[in-house]
Design an enzyme around this catalytic site. Structure first.
Site, mmCIF file in Angstrom:
data_model
loop_
_atom_site.group_PDB
_atom_site.id
_atom_site.type_symbol
_atom_site.label_atom_id
_atom_site.label_comp_id
_atom_site.label_asym_id
_atom_site.label_seq_id
_atom_site.Cartn_x
_atom_site.Cartn_y
_atom_site.Cartn_z
ATOM 1 N N GLY A 1 0.846 -1.187 0.000
ATOM 2 C CA GLY A 1 0.000 0.000 0.000
ATOM 3 C C GLY A 1 0.878 1.233 0.000
ATOM 4 O O GLY A 1 1.995 1.217 0.525
ATOM 5 N N CYS A 2 0.391 2.310 -0.604
ATOM 6 C CA CYS A 2 1.226 3.510 -0.695
ATOM 7 C C CYS A 2 1.396 4.168 0.683
ATOM 8 O O CYS A 2 2.479 4.625 1.029
ATOM 9 C CB CYS A 2 0.666 4.492 -1.724
ATOM 10 S SG CYS A 2 -1.067 4.912 -1.486
ATOM 11 N N ASN A 3 0.329 4.193 1.466
ATOM 12 C CA ASN A 3 0.454 4.715 2.832
ATOM 13 C C ASN A 3 1.325 3.783 3.669
ATOM 14 O O ASN A 3 2.140 4.234 4.477
ATOM 15 C CB ASN A 3 -0.925 4.820 3.489
ATOM 16 C CG ASN A 3 -1.852 5.748 2.743
ATOM 17 O OD1 ASN A 3 -1.435 6.755 2.178
ATOM 18 N ND2 ASN A 3 -3.141 5.417 2.707
ATOM 19 N N THR B 1 4.975 4.380 3.029
ATOM 20 C CA THR B 1 5.464 5.606 3.667
ATOM 21 C C THR B 1 5.721 5.383 5.147
ATOM 22 O O THR B 1 6.774 5.748 5.681
ATOM 23 C CB THR B 1 4.451 6.751 3.465
ATOM 24 O OG1 THR B 1 3.953 6.718 2.126
ATOM 25 C CG2 THR B 1 5.091 8.090 3.747
#
Lengths: 342, 342, 342, 342
Positions: free
Chosen positions: B148-150, B153
């Site tokens: 997932g992109c979140n 991060t």
């Protein structure tokens, strides 16, 4: 062999865009970056988005050893450029991105820029940098003058049409919409996010924008008579991109055919199918130009819409394209990056 | 030898971003693009910003000759992906960009995604795609699950700190700000320009965002005990970019040293000097991650801020990075493009 | 009888917002507008959106006949305000919008603002302008100090909770997201549209933002002990609006009940149903505050989200609300305008 | 006596804008709000920015007791409106905001809207709602047809000039820039923030936009001959606002004088000093129109720029203005709110 590149005036947007493009250029290596007020600082301090690159620190122009430079991009402010270039080595290849060498006629320069030119002999030597129309001259040029970004957009639409004689030369209207990065990193109230976002306005109204000097020079030369177009730019709440809407008297199908024919072999210029028009989204961050032609409901009237990215194809991308030619490289080297969307 | 690439689900934003990146990738060539609802259309009709490229038209998955494909990127919607991948040739290398293979535990998958997994055997086989932490496994993997992109991060900030034992594991707060492209090309009222621009709001509040499943899985594995962080994302009026603000209990200088040490050899990960923090502007359109650490005025409390581009490093850039490894290429191939600013 | 109003420092955003609000205020009439650098200009030249109004031209402060003024709003820059107000007639009612009189303790002022206060006797006299908590004092005050916009947002969330003793006072984290108009009409590179739009970053990190002085003063007074919260603001690409996310240790249901109970009779403060949170879109251009409460998946942890418009309720709207009280008018006079959406 | 107002179709942007304006209208009270798909929901659920208001829940049209309604605003989609209004009580005052009753000629309606009109008798009865030009008819009208927002902008510029005979009727070009809220709350890919922000494009190119039907009808009637203008709108990355750039053949000074003279007594229409042009920022959120005139460098050519807020003066504000007249109130009641800037 890798070409050694200097960028004079690297602390503005066009300087930063040059660095961005050259970062993945396979044949260029940056050996000097200058910025008078920011001399001594690393580039990553001035533009944090470049902090991952291994770059020389910003220095003053007099600190650059030009004997170790194959080509210098000059991204200095208008009027500053001519004084600096005058004193550079006579055998240094230079691509200037300022307005200083766009107009060949000293009187025209004085008219549009409000002061006499400081280096009229260089003005005569400089080749106008609209690559697709001055390619052969650029290849052998020592000094190339980058075009205005608005002037480039308008010329991509209009030059072939004027040359083909398929539009009324006394009825050319160019209603231009442009993003804010064209104004540079200037500290002005109307460029603040709070004042620019969520609204639009015209500027340089009434035929006063300096890029009219370029239009007059180029179009009159092509037509063999005086051509004066009407041109008003509008500032839009977006950072990159120019969309030029040309309102023309002429046959839309013929106009489309002329443009299609003229640009079919060009790597960066795309003419859309008749009846469709492009968005600035289609070219953002890239060196491409997209052009569309539509006929109006009134017979004999046509609409041509052209788009490009003002910082890239309208300025720094064009500059790299010209530098490629001047250094004997394929014109598209390092410039085929796709646009960024969304 | 050029690698032949298929992109399944090319009509969404991550599919388009893959095409953008591969357009200038020196070793990849796109041989198939699929899009069920848009099959038969040229890619330039679905994404006009790609109209300058010479690409195959969109087709249906069953029309692809996978014998002629070296690696497939699967950019299909969540839940669709597992059904499709199950039926692909068993020897096809696959990088999946959906959420379908991120969680290894079928029960965790069912908990966070509300349905049983359709291909639990593949779930077990899939390697988690956070390159810098699963590099060796990815090199030999057949199926890699993009993160997932979140989740990416947050992990870039937190993994080394959990591993080093330098923060309180029961006091991890991640306040995340993300751009709208992470929501994909979905037609929802709150994603309209008129409703999204000029404002912000939290979403998936109260510990309900699905990327918590990834955090739980990964952080607990590292710590050797259950780790449950607090995490709330906020939707910002910007297209690309995630900024994660981690509020931590720990010594800020030590935290900085741990991150700096862990990432010093990484091409895409940059730790800023102590006391400074990055902007999403610094990485937009690129595969880079920038991280900054600051100490709070309250001793023993620290703030860590990390940024990346959700479509690139958070999704399609990460996918290309993993594909490079899987195909025996240098990891950074085609991914060193500088961010686009402004 | 119509009240005669002067606005000192009318050429900034809070000054302009005062004019906007007073334009439809039924009991206020603007009799003087000052702006040192723009003295002599009509307000419509400085702010064209006000050109339809019949307003006095900008003048210098010394040109104002304060005998003809019932109340002066002072929207001057920080530090300038104290010197000006010191010399105004002692019987003039004043609402100050600067930071100069927010802190009662001269040492605290010197700590947060880096210089000694020029009018400590006025500092003692000034009433803190958070209307809903200082209403009675404001009614009879001569000098009211408008709060910081971030400080207001945080206090609307936290004051009742600290007073009720329902949260851990040593674990208060305020992650704030704010629009750019809070920075005023300052000419700074990072406030340019080209540099601010499409990205976000933290600022004043590590517990250094001046509004912490207000939090410390107010929260410690309520709690009867030192309270030091953690607070970091983030700059968002939007013009108006603050969204504060408070990460708290406490029972979410109890927190919701306390806020709901405390604000049920307030005209401008709305507590949303439990489990829902507001957007800054809900209050843009208005004097309203919306607050939502959610429980985290971790028991005993809660999230409270509050929003307001920094220029209106966070500054000029609050100032008008206080002026209404000081002049014996109903508090909501002229302030019930609905938000502007989209 | 307070007028009882119904809003049919309150779940779209023009419906919400009507509620916003009426919220502070001293003589109007909303007694019914309809929304077929959202019937049963409170307005605050559909538009959270209205949650502070005490409003009736949304219901179906057949649930409204029109005997208790003094005037109905009809903000339904195009084509739906005519069928609904046909069945409303014959003595109910109605302001329609759709396109259904703008064209008086059934053949013109069929041409521009692609279907025969369902209520041609009402079409004949309806008064065109451009207040400043149909004021007397509107006062006594039962059914008023709100104008198109683009059509209003163009007419404010052009009507007085056509009437005065001071421009070439065969050379009228209207290059229009508009914000996205004019497209309504439609779920379309090109209206998503990710696809609309940071770029611009033309639409309805080639003389195909429906508002041309209004221009043809009105301008031909004024001129006493067929007048066909050229008109292309461009979609801009902003929510509210229309800026129309008219390229005209005529004497700029005379054009300025005609407009200045015609609008000097109008409350909402402002003509700027000669040589200056307005921004959409100047009118956002308000009922004002600002117009500027400039002469081109080519003698006999002029540029006129007009701006308004499409949702307010271009739609809902105009509707309230007309309703005021129809109900015997001063025309400006509830409409003098200043624009919102920044």
């Amino acid at each position: 062999m890798t070409k050694r590149i200097a960028i004079l005036g690297a602390s503005g947007y066009t300087g930063a865009e040059l660095v961005r493009l050259i970062a993945t250029h396979p044949e260029f290596r940056i050996v000097a970056l200058t910025g008078e007020r920011k001399a001594g600082q690393p580039m990553g301090a001035v533009f944090p988005f470049l902090r991952h690159l291994d770059l020389p620190d910003l220095c003053r122009i007099e600190e650059v050893d030009f004997a170790q430079v194959d080509l210098a991009f000059c991204a200095l402010p208008h009027a500053t450029s001519q004084a600096v270039i005058k004193d550079l080595p006579r055998d240094l290849k230079i691509v200037d991105l300022s307005a200083d060498f766009r107009l060949r006629d000293p009187a025209a320069y004085a008219h549009w820029y409000g002061q006499p030119h400081a280096a009229p002999e260089l003005q005569a030597e400089a080749v106008y940098g609209l690559t697709e129309f001055y390619r052969d001259d650029i290849r052998t040029a020592r000094l190339v003058a980058g075009t205005g970004c608005n002037a480039a957009t308008g010329q991509y639409i209009l030059r072939p049409l004027i040359e083909a004689g398929c539009i009324d030369l006394d009825r050319i209207i160019l209603d231009l919409k442009c993003g804010v990065s064209g104004a540079g990193r200037s500290l002005k109230e109307n460029l603040l996010h709070a004042e620019l976002s969520e609204g639009t306005q015209a500027y340089a109204v009434g035929g006063t924008h300096r890029h009219l000097g370029e239009f007059d020079q180029e179009f009159s030369a092509i037509a063999g008579r005086d051509v004066h177009i009407q041109f008003t730019p509008h500032l839009l709440p977006m950072n990159r991109g120019i969309l030029a809407t040309a309102w023309l008297d002429g046959d839309a199908r013929r106009i489309h055919a002329v443009l299609k024919d003229r640009y079919c072999a060009e790597s960066f210029l795309h003419v859309l199918p008749f009846g469709t028009t492009p968005s600035t989204h289609d070219v953002r961050g890239s060196n491409f130009v997209h052009i569309g032609v539509v006929g109006d409901r009134i017979p004999g009237r046509a609409l041509v819409v052209g788009v490009l990215d003002n910082l890239c194809k309208g300025s720094s991308g064009q500059a790299v394209q010209n530098a490629n030619l001047m250094l004997g490289l394929p014109e598209t080297t390092g410039l085929m990056g796709a646009p960024v969307f969304p």
